[in-house]
Design a protein around this motif. Structure first.
Motif, PDB file in Angstrom:
ATOM      1  N   PHE A   1      10.714 -10.477-119.277  1.00 25.20           N
ATOM      2  CA  PHE A   1       9.414  -9.805-119.246  1.00 25.20           C
ATOM      3  C   PHE A   1       9.497  -8.395-118.669  1.00 25.20           C
ATOM      4  O   PHE A   1       8.499  -7.700-118.627  1.00 25.20           O
ATOM      5  CB  PHE A   1       8.431 -10.637-118.421  1.00 25.20           C
ATOM      6  N   ASP A   2      10.685  -7.984-118.242  1.00 24.18           N
ATOM      7  CA  ASP A   2      10.890  -6.757-117.470  1.00 24.18           C
ATOM      8  C   ASP A   2      10.036  -6.775-116.202  1.00 24.18           C
ATOM      9  O   ASP A   2       9.282  -5.846-115.914  1.00 24.18           O
ATOM     10  CB  ASP A   2      10.612  -5.487-118.280  1.00 24.18           C
ATOM     11  N   ILE A   3      10.159  -7.881-115.460  1.00 23.47           N
ATOM     12  CA  ILE A   3       9.553  -7.973-114.134  1.00 23.47           C
ATOM     13  C   ILE A   3      10.508  -7.318-113.148  1.00 23.47           C
ATOM     14  O   ILE A   3      11.699  -7.626-113.134  1.00 23.47           O
ATOM     15  CB  ILE A   3       9.340  -9.439-113.709  1.00 23.47           C
ATOM     16  N   THR A   4      10.001  -6.423-112.330  1.00 21.99           N
ATOM     17  CA  THR A   4      10.815  -5.860-111.253  1.00 21.99           C
ATOM     18  C   THR A   4      10.880  -6.864-110.116  1.00 21.99           C
ATOM     19  O   THR A   4       9.856  -7.393-109.684  1.00 21.99           O
ATOM     20  CB  THR A   4      10.230  -4.526-110.770  1.00 21.99           C
ATOM     21  N   LEU A   5      12.090  -7.126-109.658  1.00 24.89           N
ATOM     22  CA  LEU A   5      12.300  -8.108-108.599  1.00 24.89           C
ATOM     23  C   LEU A   5      12.197  -7.418-107.242  1.00 24.89           C
ATOM     24  O   LEU A   5      13.008  -6.560-106.904  1.00 24.89           O
ATOM     25  CB  LEU A   5      13.680  -8.750-108.762  1.00 24.89           C
TER      26      LEU A   5
END
Length: 434
Positions: free
Chosen positions: A218-222
């Motif tokens: 999802f292109d979530i930034t961690l």
């Protein structure tokens, strides 16, 4: 060419639309921004499912951004009130909003937040697990924690706080090095408790590769959370905090191997003389990844005024290289913030962020300050209000008094130094008494 995340694109020499928007906002060459993202020194949190986001960059060479925390709780369950806060936070140009809802079925509020907000949205998925599954903490399965992260990704969340550094080794360091305030991170405390109750490793650490696959999808930034952030100045820069930071540095490298963007979270409560060293240590141990700090609060004795203690620490941290400030409100440690508390916290954090940017000598950081000084020299009150971080309060203060000479204020009146110099330099008489 196809790409999975902003980091993947940057490493493939692809300039994304989000990079173009951020580069324009930052007055930065887009190729320079691409390089920073490729090396993990800057991020653009931007979930593929957050359709109306107005992208922002966080990291080296970029303006210091601020985050606003809000959300529902069992003792203050009012969705309408929280959405009013969201709208106000957006109007006040907060770059990020974290939904820290921790009671009941939070999906309704989270989806409404993502749909409405052009600001980037963050969450702490573990907060949602107990209500979502309607299970006690001990009974939640490892896979269910990961499934909650996926659910937040599907809903369009741009960055997630995950306390993956609270593994068994970190927990052992904490137990062997007693603290005055123990663990004050809500997510960190829940994971520590789950590990002890089930005698198992932290699921986010044990199944970290699966977590990274979800983030990449999802292109979530961690946002790697600091479970051992100090909750008292007595606990800052101790063995638990530094051990966890070293773990986060290793987890950062693993995330980058899968093109997942990373932010590192930091303290917390911290004595003023330790802040700069902590920022430098984080940047070193975590390989230049953007640093996201809560405050830091520089003293523990100011309940009701912690937006001030946090702004002091935030300005010092930003000046030292921190990239992202989590706001602190006057209600910190006391209650769920009201709308007015939130506004006070936003203003204080924006002041801290801007002061830090001046100290960093970011190109153009002083421009608005110089414009304000010019307006003050001209006694141009309208222009002063337009340039103010919070235009409302100075207008209220101004209306509350009535100076004899309307170009001045009731502090100095006709003895105003600015008025005196303007008149004398223009060849006029000062005329203080008449």
């Amino acid at each position: 060419m196809n790409y999975t995340t902003q980091m993947d694109a940057a490493r493939k020499n692809i300039i994304t639309e989000e990079m173009k928007i951020v580069a324009m906002k930052e007055n930065m060459d887009v190729e320079k921004l691409r390089e920073l993202i490729a090396y993990g020194k800057a991020v653009i949190p931007c979930n593929k499912n957050h359709k109306n986001i107005n992208p922002e960059g966080v990291g080296e060479g970029l303006r210091t951004k601020i985050n606003v925390n809000l959300g529902i709780s069992k003792d203050a369950y009012d969705l309408e009130r929280e959405m009013e806060k969201v709208k106000t936070a957006v109007e006040m140009k907060a770059e990020a909003i974290m939904d820290l809802s921790n009671y009941g079925k939070t999906e309704e509020f989270r989806k409404a937040l993502v749909e409405y907000s052009p600001a980037m949205i963050g969450t702490v998925p573990i907060y949602d697990a107990i209500g979502f599954y309607e299970k006690e903490l001990k009974d939640i399965k490892a896979q269910e924690f990961l499934d909650i992260v996926r659910k937040h990704g599907e809903d369009g969340v741009d960055f997630v706080t995950i306390h993956a550094g609270m593994n068994r080794a970190t927990a052992e360091v904490f137990v062997n090095n007693p603290r005055l305030m123990n663990i004050v991170s809500r997510g960190g405390s829940l994971l520590f408790a789950w590990m002890r109750l089930n005698n198992q490793e932290n699921p986010f650490f044990e199944y970290y590769d699966e977590l990274l696959d979800i983030c990449a999808e999802f292109d979530i930034t961690l946002s790697l959370g600091d479970a051992c952030r100090p909750g008292a100045i007595a606990d800052s820069t101790d063995a638990s905090q530094i051990h966890e930071l070293m773990v986060l540095g290793e987890l950062t490298k693993k995330a980058w191997e899968k093109n997942v963007q990373v932010i590192i979270e930091g303290p917390g409560h911290m004595a003023i003389d330790e802040i700069e060293a902590n920022v430098k240590l984080q940047k070193k141990l975590c390989h230049g990844a953007p640093f996201y700090v809560l405050g830091p609060l520089v003293t523990d004795i100011a309940p009701g005024y912690d937006h001030i203690t946090g702004a002091i620490g935030g300005a010092i941290a930003a000046n030292a290289g921190a990239d992202f400030l989590c706001y602190v409100t006057p209600a910190e440690h006391l209650r769920l913030p009201t709308l007015e508390d939130m506004k006070e916290g936003i203003v204080a954090s924006k002041i801290a962020a801007h002061a830090g940017d001046i100290g960093k000598k970011l190109p153009g950081a002083r421009r608005v300050d110089n414009e304000m000084s010019d307006a003050r020299r001209k006694l141009d009150w309208t222009r002063m209000f337009e340039l103010a971080i919070d235009p409302e309060r100075p207008v209220e203060y101004r209306k509350d008094t009535n100076p004899e000479d309307e170009t001045t204020c009731t502090m100095c009146g006709k003895m105003c130094a600015v008025r005196t110099l303007n008149k004398v330099l223009d060849g006029e008489n000062v005329n203080i008494l008449r």
